[in-house]
Design a protein around this motif. Structure first.
Motif, PDB file in Angstrom:
ATOM      1  N   TYR A 266       0.984  -1.537   0.226  1.00 52.43           N
ATOM      2  CA  TYR A 266       0.520  -0.211   0.040  1.00 52.43           C
ATOM      3  C   TYR A 266       0.746   1.266  -0.195  1.00 52.43           C
ATOM      4  CZ  TYR A 266      -3.249   3.464   1.511  1.00 52.43           C
ATOM      5  OH  TYR A 266      -4.007   4.521   1.879  1.00 52.43           O
ATOM      6  N   ARG A 267       1.265   1.618   1.110  1.00 50.10           N
ATOM      7  CA  ARG A 267       2.690   2.555   0.701  1.00 50.10           C
ATOM      8  C   ARG A 267       3.715   2.824  -0.363  1.00 50.10           C
ATOM      9  NH1 ARG A 267       4.055   0.719   6.489  1.00 50.10           N
ATOM     10  NH2 ARG A 267       3.101   1.727   7.556  1.00 50.10           N
TER      11      ARG A 267
ATOM     12  N   GLU B 105       0.583   3.409  -2.777  1.00 47.49           N
ATOM     13  CA  GLU B 105       0.440   5.180  -2.577  1.00 47.49           C
ATOM     14  C   GLU B 105       1.655   6.445  -3.232  1.00 47.49           C
ATOM     15  OE1 GLU B 105      -0.634   6.540   1.884  1.00 47.49           O
ATOM     16  OE2 GLU B 105       2.040   6.096   2.244  1.00 47.49           O
ATOM     17  N   ARG B 106       2.828   5.643  -2.901  1.00 40.00           N
ATOM     18  CA  ARG B 106       3.335   6.539  -3.754  1.00 40.00           C
ATOM     19  C   ARG B 106       4.107   6.966  -5.250  1.00 40.00           C
ATOM     20  NH1 ARG B 106       8.874   4.509  -1.166  1.00 40.00           N
ATOM     21  NH2 ARG B 106       7.194   4.587   0.729  1.00 40.00           N
TER      22      ARG B 106
ATOM     23  N   VAL C 176      -2.673   0.913   7.351  1.00 35.51           N
ATOM     24  CA  VAL C 176      -1.866   2.258   7.776  1.00 35.51           C
ATOM     25  C   VAL C 176      -2.286   3.250   8.217  1.00 35.51           C
ATOM     26  CG1 VAL C 176      -0.474   4.005   5.885  1.00 35.51           C
ATOM     27  CG2 VAL C 176      -0.365   1.656   4.928  1.00 35.51           C
TER      28      VAL C 176
ATOM     29  N   ARG D  51      -0.826   5.574  11.270  1.00 37.74           N
ATOM     30  CA  ARG D  51      -0.526   6.638  10.930  1.00 37.74           C
ATOM     31  C   ARG D  51      -0.803   7.393  12.713  1.00 37.74           C
ATOM     32  NH1 ARG D  51       0.092   6.790   5.041  1.00 37.74           N
ATOM     33  NH2 ARG D  51       2.105   5.735   5.573  1.00 37.74           N
TER      34      ARG D  51
ATOM     35  N   HIS E 259       7.598   4.962  15.182  1.00 34.82           N
ATOM     36  CA  HIS E 259       7.211   4.237  14.680  1.00 34.82           C
ATOM     37  C   HIS E 259       7.536   2.827  15.286  1.00 34.82           C
ATOM     38  CE1 HIS E 259       7.410   2.567  10.392  1.00 34.82           C
ATOM     39  NE2 HIS E 259       7.679   1.361  10.840  1.00 34.82           N
TER      40      HIS E 259
ATOM     41  N   SER F 191       2.632  12.064   6.633  1.00 34.64           N
ATOM     42  CA  SER F 191       2.549  11.414   5.618  1.00 34.64           C
ATOM     43  C   SER F 191       1.240  11.581   6.194  1.00 34.64           C
ATOM     44  CB  SER F 191       3.123   9.815   6.096  1.00 34.64           C
ATOM     45  OG  SER F 191       4.337   9.501   6.060  1.00 34.64           O
TER      46      SER F 191
END
Lengths: 264, 468, 438
Positions: free
Chosen positions: C318-319, C322-323, C379, C383, C401, C433
């Motif tokens: 997913y991350r 995202e980018r 995610v 976060r 983290h 983020s």
């Protein structure tokens, strides 16, 4: 050298200690301790590690032999007034794998009242449940005790002390390794107990919170360095005498005092 | 019932034989023969059991400190199924069923299985140490009895096997002693090499773990040592009494010392002496079984140690406590009198009743202390029965007061290190603190005296002292 | 099962009953011994009573069992008393003081016996280890029925133990759990200790006399230990331990008959096999117990670490997505980022593909919509936690983290909503983020 929290009006003080000396292998652990505690006080016992704080509590309950001294609880020996004393031990002192539920542990505080060979009745369990709810863990009543967190275990002990309905409570580091929420809850209960006229003596480690929590303090380092109302006794000078020149601790304490002043 | 019937018949016999026989005291030449090891058989047995006692005493020290004194109990029972199985299997391997090496191998293997079982229960379930030992002990022993009972059928008799339970040191031969000797030396070597690590394991397991020591492995080594000693002991003193050799010498040596190295040596000495003397007595007196005698000698040594041990013995501790109480009373009395006389002048006597309210002592205790001080010439009663300090009493009292104030000052100025060092009951402060430190404290005390004009105790609540 | 063809209820039935009674009688006080960490006391007492038997006989000269019984019980109690003395006066560790006392008494007993038994070729084994097989040799007539004396004795002991445990349940429980509190409540922990010691000694002696000591020593420890792993209340622990004791006694006798026959031998010691059966039951329970079993715990731990890895994989994808939307990541890329094992990662990705969270392409895996939803949830949890730890917990940004990484796997919708509320619905996390919406 009786550091007196208040001058004794009569002989029904919750706790009166004279010339208490306790030694292990010849070496004194506490030495000529004298103390009077008036009813309805919340007393913090503070001092460095090895200063004999736990030994002091144990000596009050005749759990260690003493070389000299006399201890009176409500004007009588411990043996005769022990039903009026509630002890909250350090958490590690019991086996948390023991197959009992939280409710069972709290009910144990009532065993003295229930009497020999009599079964635990429903109203006993209800009283225990009320105590559990008062300390905020009513929903865990039926859990096995090993499934509790450290803070919850401490609250269980507190609930057990509550149902005991003693007049003098001795607590050995109830705030050790508990979460912030539990600490707040315990302090809340202690204040309620004080309002109900109970006397509580608490061994405490965290200098930060002393002015906030306690009416009176006893600064102990083998002997009573000072004792009395927190405002007058909890001073930098006395702390230095109790803890020596350990700067970090002193800074902490000074910081605590400053905070206290702000809140006043 | 067979059990009771057997016991009855035996006891009936015992009663009759006890009445018509008294223990014969050995003659001088007999003493000589045994104690100077002139007789070959006796020599083998006595040296063998002595070696065994030495080795067991040393290993036992570690297991005692590890709070596992009864591990020997569990492991010695755990060897039994192995002995039985070896007995059953040996013939099919073409070996004599009672050949010692085979039996000992069996014992060792099942001892190791016992070790693994103990570690399994202790480390992987939520049961505690004692339960682990109890389970292994009883289950392995049950299995052992079941197997031995089968073995008895196959061979018809297993008389040799009984000696594993009760021990028959007299049957010890030269090769056995060699075996014991070798195993003893091996144990000694392992302990010498791993001394530091084993000490750490016994002292603080958590710390050892955090420092990256293989705690499990060390545990295994320790238990392995117990198994070795147990197995060589099975032949000599038998299963039950082997436990005694592992526990008693170590427990006894604790009364003599706090130092681990010394403790191990003393424990080995007690174990060795037990082995030697026990076997000697068994050789000297008819009908004293050696295994049991070894244990009884060891436990006599234990009780002597417990009573008279110089470090933690009962007598020493009682005396210490009495001395402490007396020294506290002594200080209280003299300091109290000194301070009262300071305010009233040296000539004024102090009535007994006032002394009694000074401290929370019983009049009995106070009277005794006064009597002791009077005998030492420190106090006297004046004409109207009041108490006064003599001139030497005055000197002693002012010394005590001075020292007391130094201690108090030390506690305040060095609060962070003080609790561990303050020893008011010491004869003199110089025995505990360094001279420079004392000079410093003296200086401080003088300063205070100058500032305040008097010699007060240096803490604020002192003003109310003795007010009650 | 030919070995069982000789089964006779008149004979084997009584043996099993005697075994069961002995096992149950011992397991009742055994629970308290276990909880007080004195499991080895049963063993100690049953060894130590040897001189008691001998002395009782020598003093009274009587062959009746009563004096012997009393003598043994007294010595059994003395074992407990001496142990306590040495522990208190000598400040010796409990186990060690027990060891000193019982071996000394045993040796004393042995000396007495051998001293006296000059010419008798006596095998002390039959004195010590008794045998259940002889149960039916000594019958007593009770109300017209022939009952073995052993069964009567053991039944009486069982009843006594049961009465004591039921009557003093509360007191025994408290003084085992917290002796200091018991004493403040006016329940003398020492008194309860000696009450327990009395019933332990009576049980040990009665069983010793009739069925030998292996069985009773095993039943003091093993069934309570087994029950301890299965239950969470003292009451149920006691009941379960009694059941286990009865079952192992029954199985023990059957296997004593059957097992040796497999190897061509005749039957073996019943009490030995009963102890062994209890041990086997214990081992099985220690492996498979639903809450505390070793296997279950290992399995549970593995399943958890698999789930965490599986979720980490999706969150990572997913991350990356995202980018760069629609990114395709190979299993090696994912593995390298998570430092995980190759086999497990590809297995878990295949599982995700089957569930439709990802599509497998030639170059690797790509998130589907349902996978994106799943990843977004994880995610988001991560976060939100980071935000919460910084704003509410006051934890430094560079230390959040790791904690959030653990917490995200245990955070459901409800908890996320509360986090959102408490952190006043942030849009960005402390690292800057974006926090995906629900």
């Amino acid at each position: 050298m009786s550091g007196s929290i208040a001058q004794p009006p009569n002989n029904t003080l919750p706790l009166s200690v004279r010339d208490l000396t306790v030694a292990w292998y010849r070496k004194p652990v506490i030495w000529d301790v004298g103390l009077d505690v008036t009813p309805g006080q919340l007393v913090g016992v503070i001092g460095p590690n090895g200063a004999g704080k736990s030994t002091f509590l144990k000596a009050i309950m005749d759990l260690v032999p003493r070389a000299s001294g006399r201890i009176e609880i409500f004007g009588q020996s411990y043996k005769r007034s022990r039903h009026r004393v509630g002890y909250v031990p350090q958490r590690e002192s019991v086996d948390w794998d023991f197959p009992v539920s939280v409710l069972d542990v709290v009910t144990m505080g009532l065993y003295g009242k229930i009497g020999w060979c009599m079964p635990v009745r429903r109203h006993h369990r209800e009283a225990a449940l009320r105590a559990l709810e008062r300390v905020g863990i009513g929903e865990f009543a039926n859990r096995q005790i090993s499934q509790l967190s450290g803070g919850q275990q401490q609250r269980t002990f507190l609930a057990r002390a509550l149902v005991q309905d003693a007049d003098l409570y001795l607590m050995d580091e109830p705030f050790a390794a508990v979460d912030a929420a539990t600490e707040k809850a315990i302090v809340q209960i202690l204040r309620e107990m004080k309002q109900a006229g109970k006397t509580t003596i608490v061994i405490h480690h965290d200098l930060h919170t002393v002015p906030e929590y306690f009416d009176s303090v006893v600064l102990l380092n083998m002997r009573v360095v000072a004792s009395g109302p927190t405002e007058t006794v909890f001073t930098r000078d006395n702390l230095e005498k109790t803890y020596g020149g350990r700067l970090t601790l002193l800074d902490e304490a000074t910081e605590a005092m400053r905070r206290r002043e702000r809140t006043l | 019932m067979r059990t009771l019937a057997a016991l009855h018949s035996f006891l009936a016999f015992a009663a009759s034989s006890l009445t018509d026989r008294s223990i014969r005291w050995p003659t001088w030449p007999e003493w000589q023969r045994v104690l100077l090891l002139q007789d070959y058989n006796t020599r083998v047995v006595m040296l063998g059991t002595m070696l065994l006692g030495l080795a067991a005493g040393m290993v036992g020290s570690f297991t005692l400190l590890r709070r596992r004194a009864l591990m020997g109990d569990a492991l010695s029972h755990a060897t039994l199924p192995g002995v039985g199985l070896a007995f059953l299997i040996a013939p099919s391997l073409g070996l004599a069923e009672k050949s010692l090496p085979v039996l000992l191998t069996g014992a060792a293997l099942s001892g190791i299985a016992g070790v693994i079982a103990i570690l399994y229960v202790r480390n992987l379930t939520r049961l505690k140490e004692d339960a682990a030992l109890g389970i292994v002990l009883s289950v392995f022993f049950g299995a052992g009895i079941a197997i031995l009972s089968i073995a008895q059928q196959s061979v018809g008799h297993s008389a040799g096997l009984e000696s594993f339970i009760y021990g028959k040191p007299a049957s010890m031969i030269e090769s056995d002693r060699l075996l014991i000797g070798c195993s003893g030396v091996l144990t000694l070597l392992i302990m010498g090499v791993l001394f530091k690590e084993l000490t750490l394991l016994c002292f603080d397991e958590g710390f050892a773990k955090s420092r990256g020591y293989p705690v499990l492995l060390l545990d295994l080594v320790l238990m392995g040592l117990v198994v070795i000693v147990t197995i060589i002991g099975l032949q000599a003193v038998g299963l039950v009494l082997m436990i005694a050799l592992l526990v008693i010498p170590a427990a006894a040596s604790r009364f003599w010392t706090q130092n681990l190295k010394q403790m191990i040596l003393i424990s080995a000495a007690i174990g060795g002496a037990g082995g030697f003397l026990g076997a000697a007595m068994s050789a000297l007196f008819r009908n004293l079984p050696a295994g049991a005698m070894i244990v009884l000698v060891c436990s006599s040594l234990f009780f002597i140690s417990m009573m008279f041990g110089t470090e933690r013995g009962v007598v020493v501790r009682a005396l210490r406590r009495r001395d402490l109480n007396r020294s506290v009373d002594h200080q209280h009395l003299l300091r109290g009198m000194f301070e009262l006389q300071e305010s009233r002048g040296p000539k004024a006597g102090i009535p007994f009743s006032e002394l009694q309210t000074l401290r929370s002592w019983s009049s009995h205790r106070l009277l005794k202390e006064i009597e002791r001080c009077r005998r030492k010439g420190l106090v006297f009663r004046n004409s109207d029965q009041k108490l006064c300090l003599t001139s030497s009493g005055l000197v002693e009292a002012s010394r005590l007061v001075h020292e007391h104030r130094l201690w108090e000052l030390y506690l305040i100025t060095h609060a962070d290190v003080a609790p561990g060092r303050v020893d008011q009951s010491a004869d003199a402060i110089e025995h505990v603190l360094e001279p420079e430190l004392i000079a410093q404290l003296e200086e401080l005390l003088l300063q205070k005296r100058r500032v305040q004009g008097i010699a007060p105790s240096p803490h604020p609540v002192d003003a109310t002292e003795h007010a009650s | 099962m030919s070995a069982l063809s000789n089964w006779s209820w008149d004979y084997d039935g009584w043996i099993v009953l005697a075994g069961i009674l002995c096992a149950v009688a011992a397991s009742l006080p055994g629970n308290f011994l276990l909880l007080r960490r004195m499991s080895l006391l049963g063993d100690a007492i049953s060894h130590a009573i040897l001189p008691g038997l001998a002395v009782a006989f020598l003093i009274t000269g009587s062959r009746s069992s009563l004096p012997m019984f009393l003598g043994a019980v007294i010595v059994g109690l003395l074992t407990a008393v001496f142990t306590e003395w040495i522990r208190n006066f000598g400040e010796v560790d409990e186990g060690a003081s027990m060891g000193v006392v019982f071996t000394t008494l045993f040796a004393l007993g042995l000396v007495m016996i051998v001293q006296a038994a000059d010419h008798v070729d006596l095998d002390p084994g039959c004195v010590l280890y008794g045998s259940l097989e002889t149960t039916t040799f000594d019958m007593v007539n009770v109300a017209g029925t022939e009952i073995p004396r052993v069964v009567l004795v053991l039944a009486a002991v069982t009843v006594i133990n049961l009465v004591v445990v039921v009557l003093f349940f509360k007191e025994l429980k408290l003084s085992a759990f917290d002796p200091a509190l018991a004493t403040t409540c006016g329940i003398s922990a020492r008194l309860m200790h000696y009450l327990l010691m009395i019933i332990v000694a009576v049980t040990a002696v009665a069983s010793f006399e009739s069925v030998g000591n292996i069985l009773v020593v095993a039943m003091f420890v093993v069934p309570p230990a087994t029950a301890f792993l299965l239950t969470e209340r003292l009451r149920s622990m006691i009941i379960v331990s009694a059941l286990i004791a009865a079952v192992s006694a029954t199985l023990g006798h059957v296997s004593a008959l059957v097992v040796p026959s497999w190897f061509g031998y005749r039957s073996t010691s019943t009490s030995g096999m009963m102890a062994l059966c209890a041990g086997i039951l214990f081992f099985a329970v220690s492996l498979f117990a639903p809450q505390h079993g070793v296997l279950i715990r290992i399995l549970r731990r593995q399943r958890l670490s698999r789930r965490i890895l599986s979720e980490d994989l999706i969150a990572l994808l997913y991350r990356m997505d995202e980018r760069k939307s629609g990114v395709v990541a190979s299993i090696d890329q994912l593995r390298a980022a998570l430092l995980s094992g190759g086999l497990m990662s590809s297995l878990l990705m295949k599982q995700h593909a089957r569930k439709g969270h990802v599509i497998a392409t030639a170059n690797g895996y790509q998130l589907t919509d349902s996978g994106r939803r799943l990843g977004a949830e994880l995610v988001r949890s991560h976060r939100l936690w980071e935000q919460y730890l910084v704003s509410e917990g006051g934890v430094a940004v560079d230390r959040i983290h790791g904690q959030a990484e653990q917490l995200e796997h245990f955070t459901g919708r409800e908890l996320r909503d509360r986090l959102q509320q408490e952190t006043s619905a942030p849009v960005l996390d402390p690292h800057g983020s974006p926090i995906p919406p629900e």
